[in-house]
Motif scaffolding. Structure first.
Motif, PDB file in Angstrom:
ATOM      1  N   GLY A  21       4.159  -3.358   3.016  1.00 21.03           N
ATOM      2  CA  GLY A  21       4.078  -3.147   1.963  1.00 21.03           C
ATOM      3  C   GLY A  21       3.510  -3.177   1.223  1.00 21.03           C
ATOM      4  N   TRP A  22       2.714  -4.861   0.973  1.00 18.50           N
ATOM      5  CA  TRP A  22       2.531  -5.583  -0.142  1.00 18.50           C
ATOM      6  C   TRP A  22       0.952  -5.089   0.025  1.00 18.50           C
ATOM      7  N   GLU A  53       7.740  -2.729  -6.790  1.00 19.53           N
ATOM      8  CA  GLU A  53       6.793  -2.359  -6.927  1.00 19.53           C
ATOM      9  C   GLU A  53       5.159  -2.101  -7.856  1.00 19.53           C
ATOM     10  N   TRP A  55       2.310  -0.284  -8.371  1.00 25.64           N
ATOM     11  CA  TRP A  55       1.717   1.138  -8.564  1.00 25.64           C
ATOM     12  C   TRP A  55       0.075   0.736  -8.441  1.00 25.64           C
ATOM     13  N   GLY A  71       1.999   0.109   3.440  1.00 21.86           N
ATOM     14  CA  GLY A  71       1.092   0.697   1.547  1.00 21.86           C
ATOM     15  C   GLY A  71       0.666   1.742   1.358  1.00 21.86           C
ATOM     16  N   ASN A  74       1.002   5.508   0.722  1.00 22.87           N
ATOM     17  CA  ASN A  74       2.643   6.142   0.566  1.00 22.87           C
ATOM     18  C   ASN A  74       2.783   7.361  -0.550  1.00 22.87           C
ATOM     19  N   SER A  77       7.331   7.662  -5.686  1.00 20.55           N
ATOM     20  CA  SER A  77       8.878   7.375  -4.746  1.00 20.55           C
ATOM     21  C   SER A  77       9.660   8.505  -6.343  1.00 20.55           C
ATOM     22  N   SER A  80      10.617   6.826  -9.621  1.00 19.45           N
ATOM     23  CA  SER A  80       9.694   5.978 -10.874  1.00 19.45           C
ATOM     24  C   SER A  80       8.951   6.457 -11.404  1.00 19.45           C
ATOM     25  N   PHE A  93       1.938   3.638  -4.020  1.00 24.69           N
ATOM     26  CA  PHE A  93       2.795   2.022  -4.854  1.00 24.69           C
ATOM     27  C   PHE A  93       2.900   1.305  -2.741  1.00 24.69           C
ATOM     28  N   ARG A  95       5.110  -2.095  -2.708  1.00 26.81           N
ATOM     29  CA  ARG A  95       6.226  -2.607  -2.174  1.00 26.81           C
ATOM     30  C   ARG A  95       6.913  -4.413  -1.680  1.00 26.81           C
TER      31      ARG A  95
END
Length: 181
Positions: A21-22, A53, A55, A71, A74, A77, A80, A93, A95
């Motif tokens: 996710g990073w 999070e 962007w 990531g 994606n 969200s 957001s 984004f 996470r």
């Protein structure tokens, strides 16, 4: 009738942070930058269970594709508002959950605007807080409106080639500037 907000967190490791996710862009992406830092509370202690999070800085029309649960690509969200349009080309984004020492990291494309939007979810907060990560002190309406000490809380520090440090201080001395939308 409206109901009061509930605090967010502590977070459970199911479905919120996800593997990779990073990584907003894959390793080797042209111009990719890495942002690392720590989330600290009002006493300067690490927050071990925050969720951040960041962007993407992808230019209009660029669409990264990647495996499900990463990531890459994606679609944004719904919770957001003010941080992207949703969808690709500026709305993706990454996470990342903080480690026990409060640390986090992101790899992203260079920003197409002067900053990268960042949301922070943490225990004790009724709602996530929003801030910006500026990789350089450039002319910008927000930065220009702040005194130098407050402006410094939004500026990432260079930490080698294409690497930056950005600490988030939730309260206290040198508290990060947070934004309302």
């Amino acid at each position: 009738m409206t109901t009061p907000s509930q605090t967010v967190g502590p977070f459970f490791g199911f479905a919120l942070p996800y593997e990779g996710g990073w990584e907003l862009v894959p390793e080797g992406h042209p111009g990719a930058v890495t942002i690392t830092g720590r989330v600290l509370d009002g006493a300067g202690e690490p927050v071990p269970d925050a969720l951040l999070e960041l962007w993407t800085g992808e230019p209009e029309g660029v669409r990264q594709r990647g495996p499900a649960g990463t990531g890459f690509g994606n679609a944004g969200s719904a919770g957001s508002a003010g941080f992207g349009r949703g969808g690709f080309g500026g709305g993706g984004f990454g996470r990342c959950a903080t480690e026990p020492d409060g640390s986090y990291r992101f790899r992203t494309a260079p920003p197409v605007r002067p900053y990268l939007p960042l949301l922070v979810f943490a225990r004790g907060l009724l709602k996530p807080v929003r801030t910006r990560v500026y990789l350089a002190d450039v002319p910008d309406p927000l930065l220009g409106s702040l005194d130098p000490d407050r402006r410094a809380t939004l500026l990432a520090r260079a930490d080698g080639k294409d690497a930056y440090l950005f600490d988030v201080r939730l309260q206290g001395e040198r508290e990060t500037v947070f934004l309302d939308f």
